[in-house]
Design a protein around this motif. Structure first.
Motif, PDB file in Angstrom:
ATOM      1  N   MET A 178       0.815  -1.192  -0.067  1.00 24.13           N
ATOM      2  CA  MET A 178      -0.265   0.094   0.223  1.00 24.13           C
ATOM      3  C   MET A 178       1.106   0.778  -0.608  1.00 24.13           C
ATOM      4  O   MET A 178       2.038   1.352   0.822  1.00 24.13           O
ATOM      5  N   PRO A 235      -0.927   7.560   0.435  1.00 26.90           N
ATOM      6  CA  PRO A 235      -2.275   8.530  -0.474  1.00 26.90           C
ATOM      7  C   PRO A 235      -1.492   8.897  -1.282  1.00 26.90           C
ATOM      8  O   PRO A 235      -2.915   9.963  -1.694  1.00 26.90           O
ATOM      9  N   MET A 251       4.240  12.667   2.696  1.00 28.18           N
ATOM     10  CA  MET A 251       3.118  12.992   3.642  1.00 28.18           C
ATOM     11  C   MET A 251       3.095  14.070   4.038  1.00 28.18           C
ATOM     12  O   MET A 251       2.628  14.817   4.534  1.00 28.18           O
ATOM     13  N   TYR A 311       0.420  22.711   7.490  1.00 27.55           N
ATOM     14  CA  TYR A 311       0.821  23.775   9.522  1.00 27.55           C
ATOM     15  C   TYR A 311       1.218  24.516   8.769  1.00 27.55           C
ATOM     16  O   TYR A 311       1.191  25.623   9.744  1.00 27.55           O
ATOM     17  N   ARG A 348      -8.005  24.578   8.086  1.00 25.54           N
ATOM     18  CA  ARG A 348      -7.419  23.519   8.275  1.00 25.54           C
ATOM     19  C   ARG A 348      -7.726  22.110   7.138  1.00 25.54           C
ATOM     20  O   ARG A 348      -7.443  21.170   6.358  1.00 25.54           O
ATOM     21  N   GLN A 365      -6.979  18.488   2.882  1.00 26.00           N
ATOM     22  CA  GLN A 365      -7.179  16.260   2.786  1.00 26.00           C
ATOM     23  C   GLN A 365      -8.778  16.622   1.958  1.00 26.00           C
ATOM     24  O   GLN A 365      -8.465  15.713   1.221  1.00 26.00           O
TER      25      GLN A 365
END
Lengths: 384, 628
Positions: free
Chosen positions: B1, B4, B265, B273, B305, B309
């Motif tokens: 895997m 992401p 990542m 941040y 924030r 995503q």
């Protein structure tokens, strides 16, 4: 479902020949429908993941806004603290999501890990002997002492049943018998590809289990029924028999196996490249290459397991003659379907249903053994 | 895997647009549900964007004004929270709805695609199976369908919802504070740049990894195949060290690929941040100067924030979708293969004789068959099915410029037994493959009962022929079902009679459950001879006038063959039979034996003729020549 696709692919000619396409489609549709239902059921749970995650997150936001708001108004919380708090909750949420994701992956990989472990844990049932490390194979004698054997290790389902015989060094022995009578199983016990269940197999006067596997197998050359050549040049393939074989040794072995002539006829000779499984040579040529490969081992014992079935009878007898002349001291065991391949052997073993039916010379068997005679007659019919 | 962020070097689809359009066509079978999915996605994305915006009014209007007050009015605050809860509830419902609906659509679509694929595969000409390995076709059903499922049930909805969320967030940011938005965009560009750089590096190693995996698998396959050879030559050590070498290569490629994928990542995380603190700092300064209020900063910060995503999601889904599209393209490739053409107009029908000897079509089985041949003027001719097969100067090659058969002429009168002898590649099997039209002769010169076989419907033609092949190919199912494969509506009695005819009855009786014994994986629990007997029984139950035996007994020893022979002989009685055999004992009693070499018939005649001629057959027979 995949099994049904596989089956259909393999048997496509049968399906088409019997015009059964619709029948197969019907079968497949049922299988595919079962897959769809199973998938629907499994995924129904899985898709709850996202909404639940959102639900929890949203609940947190609402709770924080409400209670946090009241605390700010009450003076126990600063606006800045309130905002940090919201940030922290967001971070925690992200991490939780990550954990749940990792968890799913772990569960999924656990099944795979088990399967790998299964292979790794598989007991190696044929182990090197712990005894005398330097025990050499002195000669090519073989003794089977009431040997029984089964692939499933099940005594009720014996492939070989109480087989006993002796072969002297340098002897040529033929083995004949119907499909499934145990010929191949018998000879595979000699290089210890399998271990016996009962009785023992002696090579050179010692139990095969007392030798180091490497030493035993180097002394016993087997040309298997299913010949496998590997991708590489002819020469590389032949050197499997002996990594250090010189060119002249290779040519000599090929001459004995009657392979030199056709190899020499290839434009690149011994450097001809063979595809995976030796796809670019014919069955008979493959068999002769395999014999040459085995000869390069300079074995004490040579076992030909139906290794000349695709070779014509004339070449077949030439090979046997060359073996007789060039490998005088080597014990030769020849398994064959054709009577002519074994008729000139010193002795012939007739196998039937896992048992030794008879042992004797061609003439003896022809006179006294019904199975042998039947085989002989079925192959001689019409040849006057 | 991979992480992401990793971009696997997906096999890129050749024509993304076209493939996508075709998938859409399948999805549009679910128009209503699809519309509902779109609405649900919009609701879900809007809720998540709107929810965050609520922070602003809550802070500005209901919290800040009341700070320190002894008796704050909480009703407005409460109703605001209530509204937020309602919005969120809608969002959750939307998320569930689109996931659930999409599941329906995707499983339904895949079911349709699978059955279509299978049905189409069944209709493809044999030629297609010659040029494509089973593994290749199997992977359409496993890998390709799987990736497609991923894409339909997760990829596409997530992509849309993420895209909508990003757009929504961006819009809200602009509304809240254009100045801060500029800052965000600036940092965002930096993030994208880093993603591309590192992603590209890892993609390079992923490609290498893929190649190495192929090599490792190939090596494993070859060595498993030759396992016994490895053992008898004691090559275990050498094979192991060779494997270590290529495995090492794979390790390095994989390590590099995953290192780059892995560091991406944290790097992106840290950048976001940084973005957060920068926004906070700038926002604070602006707030002190009075350009912006506290509530706006709160919800703006919350947006920054949540911004990264959905962006991750998009980049992740994009590569998954590309892989899936490449898979879909491969599936469509199979679907686009031309099926067997069948322009036959002549059909096979039940028939009976009228008083004057003329033929008439019958509804039910009469034991007599006829060819129903429509004439150009609309009238219909019936001629009896006899099993007369003629080849007239047939030339054929599987590929152009490569003739396998060259000018073959032969005839088989009804009830005759014709044998073909010759080495591999001489064209024996090709001849039988032409009779049942597994392959088509470009100019049809094969006649069956006087009818050009290109005019006969393939299904009918094949029904009138029965084949027993060297590889028996039994199916998972009972013995009874396997024999019945030859004639699906055969009664148990017919099946048993066929088994008796083929000499198979006695061994079947001795099986643990007789005719109800389950056969698994190609009849692995039977001996070769028994499998062959079943195949013969299967052909017998079909009861065709013409029988083709393609090396039917070559993998049986001569003694077992002698046992089967009786069954074969009864089966062959009264039928036209084509026999291909390696072993000459099998063909000896044929009416005519054709010796093939390089696609031509070099000798013909019966056994005695050929022996007397002292030609190739004589050489073969006396073992002077090699058959390979």
């Amino acid at each position: 479902m995949n099994a049904s696709v596989q089956e259909c692919l393999i048997a496509i000619r049968v399906v088409k020949a019997f015009v059964r396409e619709d029948h197969e489609n019907e079968k497949f549709r049922a299988a595919a429908d079962a897959v769809r239902k199973a998938q629907l059921k499994a995924e129904k749970m899985l898709i709850l993941n996202m909404p639940i995650m959102q639900f929890v997150m949203y609940c947190c936001m609402i709770a924080i806004s409400w209670f946090g708001g009241r605390m700010i108004i009450g003076g126990t919380l600063l606006t800045g603290e309130f905002m940090s708090f919201i940030s922290y909750v967001g971070q925690i949420m992200m991490s939780l999501m990550m954990i749940s994701f990792v968890f799913v992956v772990v569960v999924m990989s656990r099944a795979s890990a088990f399967r790998i472990a299964e292979v790794l844990d598989e007991e190696i049932d044929i182990r090197d002997s712990s005894g005398n490390k330097d025990l050499k194979v002195e000669d090519g004698s073989v003794v089977f002492d009431s040997v029984s054997f089964s692939y499933s290790k099940n005594k009720d389902n014996l492939t070989l049943n109480d087989c006993s015989f002796e072969i002297k060094p340098g002897e040529t022995v033929g083995i004949i018998g119907g499909t499934g009578s145990g010929k191949t199983s018998l000879v595979q016990l000699i290089p210890r590809l399998y271990d016996v269940i009962e009785g023992r197999v002696l090579v050179g006067g010692h139990d095969v289990r007392d030798y180091k596997l490497g030493i035993l197998r180097n002394a016993v050359a087997v040309v298997l029924q299913k010949n496998v050549l590997f991708s590489g040049t002819i020469k590389e393939n032949l050197r499997w028999g002996n990594v250090e074989a010189t060119d002249s040794e290779i040519i000599e072995a090929c001459k004995t196996a009657q392979a030199h002539d056709f190899i020499a006829s290839f434009p690149e000779g011994y450097d001809t490249y063979l595809g995976q499984g030796g796809v670019n040579v014919s069955g008979g040529q493959k068999q002769r290459l395999s014999i040459a490969r085995a000869l390069l081992k300079r074995p004490k014992m040579l076992i030909l397991d139906d290794s000349t079935s695709a070779v014509d009878t004339a070449t077949d007898s030439k090979i046997r003659q060359a073996l007789r002349e060039n490998l005088k001291d080597t014990t030769k065991i020849i398994i064959a379907q054709r009577i002519t391949s074994v008729s000139d052997a010193d002795r012939i073993i007739v196998m039937d249903d896992g048992r030794i039916n008879a042992i004797g010379t061609h003439d003896e068997l022809l006179a006294a053994n019904s199975i042998y005679r039947e085989v002989y007659e079925s192959q001689q019919k019409g040849v006057a | 895997m991979a992480g992401p962020f990793s971009r696997r070097p997906a096999a890129k689809p050749k024509d993304t647009g076209k493939t996508l359009k075709r998938i859409m066509k399948y999805l549009f079978a679910y128009k209503l549900q699809l519309a509902a999915v779109a609405v649900s996605i919009i609701v879900s994305a809007a809720a998540s964007v709107a929810g965050t915006y609520f922070l602003k009014p809550i802070i500005n209007q209901y919290i800040v004004p009341y700070i320190g007050s002894k008796n704050p009015d909480m009703t407005g605050f409460a109703s605001m929270i209530g509204m937020l809860a309602a919005v969120y509830a809608l969002g959750v419902a939307g998320t569930y709805a689109y996931n659930r609906l999409m599941l329906n659509i995707s499983t339904g679509t895949l079911y349709k695609l699978r059955t279509e694929l299978f049905a189409h595969m069944e209709s493809l000409p044999i030629k297609y199976f010659d040029t494509h390995t089973h593994g290749e076709l199997m992977s359409r059903y496993t890998n390709d369908i799987d990736t497609l499922r991923e894409m339909l049930s997760h990829g596409i909805p997530n992509l849309f919802s993420s895209a909508l969320t990003v757009i929504g967030i961006f819009a809200m940011m602009v509304v809240l504070s254009p100045a801060l938005t500029v800052l965000v965009v600036f940092v965002l560009i930096l993030i994208l740049f880093v993603m591309k750089k590192i992603g590209g590096l890892s993609a390079k190693y992923f490609r290498k990894q893929q190649k190495e995996i192929g090599r490792v698998n190939g090596y494993i396959e070859e060595m498993i195949e030759g396992q016994k050879v490895v053992k008898v030559f004691s090559r275990e050590q050498i094979v192991k060290s060779d494997f270590d070498k290529i495995n090492d290569e794979l390790f390095h490629a994989a390590a590099n690929a995953h290192t780059f994928a892995g560091i991406l990542m944290p790097i992106i995380g840290n950048l976001s941040y940084m973005l957060y603190s920068l926004t906070a700092a700038v926002g604070a300064i602006m707030s002190i100067k009075g350009y912006i209020d506290i509530g706006t900063i709160a919800s703006f910060l919350q947006y920054t924030r949540t911004f990264t995503q959905p962006l991750n999601q998009i980049s992740q889904q994009m590569s998954a979708i590309l892989t899936a599209l490449a898979g879909a393209e491969r599936i469509f490739e199979v679907l686009d293969e031309k099926p067997e053409v069948d322009e036959g107009i002549v059909e096979l029908v039940h028939a009976r004789k009228k008083d004057r000897g003329e033929l008439e079509e019958a509804e039910k089985y009469t034991g007599m068959w006829a060819w129903r041949q429509p004439n150009e003027d609309g009238s219909i001719n019936y001629s009896e099915l006899k099993g007369d097969v003629r080849f007239e100067d047939v030339t054929f090659g599987y590929e152009e410029n490569k003739t396998v058969l060259d000018g073959i002429s032969l005839y088989a009168k009804p009830g005759q037994k014709i044998a073909f002898v010759g080495s591999t590649g001489a064209g024996k099997t090709t001849i039988t493959n032409l009779i049942n039209r597994f392959y088509d002769v470009p100019d049809g010169k094969i006649r069956y009962d006087g009818i050009n076989i290109n005019k006969i419907r393939k299904a009918d033609l094949r029904r009138s022929l029965s084949m027993v092949l060297q590889d028996t190919h039994l199916f998972t199912g009972t013995v009874m079902e396997n024999i019945r494969y030859g004639k699906l509506d055969a009664t148990d009695e017919e099946v048993i009679n066929a088994a008796k005819l083929a000499n198979a009855h006695s061994f079947i009786k001795h099986l643990p459950r007789g005719y109800n014994t389950m056969l698994t994986s190609d009849g692995a629990n039977l001996s070769q001879g028994q499998r062959q007997l079943l195949a013969i029984a299967r052909a017998a139950v079909a009861n065709p006038p013409v029988l083709i035996l393609d090396e039917a007994t070559s993998s049986i020893d001569t003694r077992t063959e002698a046992l089967i022979e009786k069954g074969m002989n009864t089966l062959m009685e009264g039928r036209t039979v084509f026999v291909i055999a390696h072993r000459l004992s099998t063909v000896r009693n044929s009416d005519a034996i054709m010796v093939l070499e390089n696609g031509t018939i070099i000798e013909r005649g019966d056994h005695e003729d050929l022996i007397a001629a002292q030609g190739k057959y004589y050489q073969l027979y006396t073992g002077m020549f090699e058959l390979s």
